[in-house]
Scaffold this active site. Structure first.
Site, PDB file in Angstrom:
ATOM      1  N   CYS A  92       0.782  -1.242   0.000  1.00 44.47           N
ATOM      2  CA  CYS A  92       0.000   0.000   0.000  1.00 44.47           C
ATOM      3  C   CYS A  92       0.813   1.292   0.000  1.00 44.47           C
ATOM      4  O   CYS A  92       0.704   2.097  -0.932  1.00 44.47           O
ATOM      5  CB  CYS A  92      -0.933   0.005   1.206  1.00 44.47           C
ATOM      6  SG  CYS A  92      -2.040  -1.419   1.305  1.00 44.47           S
ATOM      7  N   HIS A 148      -2.988   6.392   4.405  1.00 49.67           N
ATOM      8  CA  HIS A 148      -1.881   5.453   4.636  1.00 49.67           C
ATOM      9  C   HIS A 148      -0.519   6.007   4.204  1.00 49.67           C
ATOM     10  O   HIS A 148       0.334   5.281   3.706  1.00 49.67           O
ATOM     11  CB  HIS A 148      -2.145   4.107   3.934  1.00 49.67           C
ATOM     12  CG  HIS A 148      -1.428   2.969   4.603  1.00 49.67           C
ATOM     13  ND1 HIS A 148      -1.388   1.696   4.093  1.00 49.67           N
ATOM     14  CD2 HIS A 148      -0.711   2.930   5.748  1.00 49.67           C
ATOM     15  CE1 HIS A 148      -0.706   0.906   4.885  1.00 49.67           C
ATOM     16  NE2 HIS A 148      -0.283   1.629   5.906  1.00 49.67           N
TER      17      HIS A 148
END
Length: 572
Positions: A92, A148
């Protein structure tokens, strides 16, 4: 014989490329790099809608696999340009950092793993982001969904990195209904934010629906005729935990594997979300002057229902299954629509491409690793990109190397270091690229069954160098490292060149002050604006616990029992 001859011809052509100057950054004419002047521009800057999904595999979209019902995505892709040689990162944080900065993670310090919730780390504050460049070009910029990219101090938040508004979650994985996020046993907190404050009391609505609702609200209140808009919809789906309203699971009741069934349902919800967003684009007057980009952030994890078949590997690996992404572009502004593009593209290319579309000045941002690929996408021109550095992770080393081309090339490159690079048709991997299985779609009720052993990677654990001709062997079944040591050496030299440009890894130790129990029960910034930067002295490498001896089947059984637990949601 015909297949062997074809592969040989491709190899010879590729070697002709390899004989070129190995000092230049990307082996292309300098005037093509980040050149915004050749970009086709509409009379007014276009509205840009970028939809990023999480953990969606290469085989998890209808036009690659008819078992997955995605009629909206299939139609948009069919009417636009499908990107079938498009690469992202295997996890990610690196993918998101490359999208936002246009740089490889060796140039941002995010080469190793992800940013965990308790780490005092975030996207480097001295880098100008894509939304900041779009703001300079006069855009209204909005982000909805998963961030994130770090949040230990307020300067790291989306609203401080170029977005006029933000609504979503800051950590890597949250519950789709409660918005709870955990970073280990007992370290859980609420993670849904409106701007720079916690959005308490919003639990109970499925996150994909909640995010879609917010996007439609923004589209309905913005005036598209007065100001161009950049909308970044960063969906949490289809990341674990595997959660979905039952109505979406029912159409997949024939799938024997429960994880695959739930995962497919979540993909269908994504398709519905994109349908609602595109409907709003038409309803509120954006569509005719819009560019919609759809992309995954990394490959799927087969153990949690995803599928990269027929590609090798999975999320977290540098095999094609981990890095070859699903993606397409849909826009009325495309000059050549309804086609499939085999041009080599990378997630860093969106930065200069979108800034160029917006009429911004890419030359103001030095050190970009991306290229303006709008002429490639829109007009079918040749891609300016001829190579991709997938990554170099100096903290991930492999011991116990096998003899062969790897050790012979030690004077060029330390092959114990995890690294991967694509140059022309050739792809080289060193160190530990991750589990290299080919995992067929999980549709059998008794998975894992006897067929599992038919597609296992049985190569020795001491191996440290792999070489593939990806054009001729996209499934990475024929390792040519021993047959082509000349190519191996050339690609190792490229890794050595890139490594000279790398910045130190940023991977600090966890900070106990991040514990949600100390911050009102939510994940929020915990370092004050006037507080000095945490002193973590370079990099921090987690200690590795000794693995207990356990049979492989026992591990698999234990793994599947935990599929829907919160523990799974915090794995890479």
């Amino acid at each position: 014989m015909h297949a062997v001859t074809s592969l040989s011809m491709v190899s010879l052509l590729s070697f002709g490329y390899l004989s070129m100057d190995w000092i230049k950054p990307n082996q292309v004419e300098e005037h093509t790099q980040n050149d915004a002047s050749i970009t086709f521009e509409p009379k007014q800057p276009p509205h840009i809608i970028f939809i990023l999904t999480d953990d969606q595999g290469f085989n998890d979209i209808g036009y690659h696999n008819p078992d997955i019902r995605t009629p909206t995505l299939d139609k948009l892709a069919a009417e636009g340009v499908k990107l079938e040689n498009y690469y992202v990162q295997p996890i990610c944080t690196p993918s998101r950092s490359q999208l936002i900065t246009g740089r490889y993670q060796i140039h941002t310090g995010l080469q190793h793993s992800i940013i965990r919730p308790r780490q005092p780390n975030c996207l480097p504050l001295d880098m100008t982001t894509l939304p900041q460049r779009l703001q300079e070009a006069g855009y209204a910029t909005h982000m909805v969904g998963k961030w994130h990219l770090g949040f230990y101090r307020k300067e790291c938040l989306p609203t401080r990195r170029g977005f006029h508004s933000y609504f979503g979650s800051l950590t890597g994985s949250v519950d789709y209904y409660t918005y709870g996020s955990c970073d280990g046993p007992g370290l859980c907190g609420y993670d849904l934010h409106e701007g720079e404050t916690v959005a308490w009391g919003r639990g109970g609505k499925f996150s994909t629906h909640l995010y879609t609702q917010r996007v439609r609200k923004i589209l309905s209140t913005h005036d598209p005729s007065r100001q161009p808009l950049f909308m970044f919809l960063s969906l949490q789906a289809v990341h674990t935990p595997l959660q979905s309203p039952k109505a979406y699971i029912y159409p997949y009741r024939g799938m024997g594997n429960v994880a695959r069934r739930k995962y497919a349902a979540m993909v269908s919800i994504v398709d519905e979300a994109v349908r609602n967003v595109t409907y709003a684009l038409r309803k509120y007057g954006y569509y005719r002057n819009s560019v919609l980009i759809f992309s995954t952030d990394n490959g799927a994890q087969p153990f949690t229902g995803g599928s990269n078949w027929p590609l090798r590997g999975r999320k977290g690996t540098y095999w094609e299954g981990g890095v070859r992404g699903v993606g397409f572009v849909h826009s009325p502004l495309l000059r050549h629509k309804r086609r499939v593009s085999k041009a080599l593209l990378h997630i860093t290319d969106w930065y200069p491409t979108l800034v160029g579309l917006a009429g911004g000045n890419v030359s103001q941002t030095e050190g970009l690793d991306g290229y303006n690929v709008w002429p490639t996408i829109s007009e079918g021109r040749e891609s300016p990109r001829l190579e991709i550095l997938h990554n170099i992770d100096p903290l991930h080393r492999r011991s116990g190397l096998a003899s062969g081309s790897g050790q012979e090339a030690q004077h060029v490159w330390d092959t114990s270091v995890q690294a991967a690079i694509r140059v022309g048709d050739w792809k080289l991997l060193t160190g530990d690229p991750g589990h290299g299985d080919w995992v067929p779609p999980q549709v059998l009720a008794n998975f894992p069954g006897s067929w599992w052993n038919l597609e296992r990677n049985t190569e020795g654990t001491g191996k440290s160098v792999w070489l593939f001709n990806i054009t001729g062997d996209p499934y990475e079944r024929s390792d040519l490292a021993l047959q082509r040591p000349d190519v191996v050496k050339k690609l190792l030299e490229r890794l050595a060149y890139y490594n000279c440009t790398a910045v130190p890894v940023r991977f600090p130790a966890d900070d106990p002050r991040a514990n949600p129990d100390r911050n009102g029960g939510a994940w929020v910034p915990w370092v004050g604006g006037d507080e000095d930067e945490p002193k973590w002295n370079g990099v921090y490498k987690k200690g590795r616990n000794k693995k207990k001896k356990k049979c492989k089947l026992c591990k698999l059984r234990s793994f599947f029992k935990k599929l829907n637990t919160r523990i799974m949601s915090n794995r890479i």
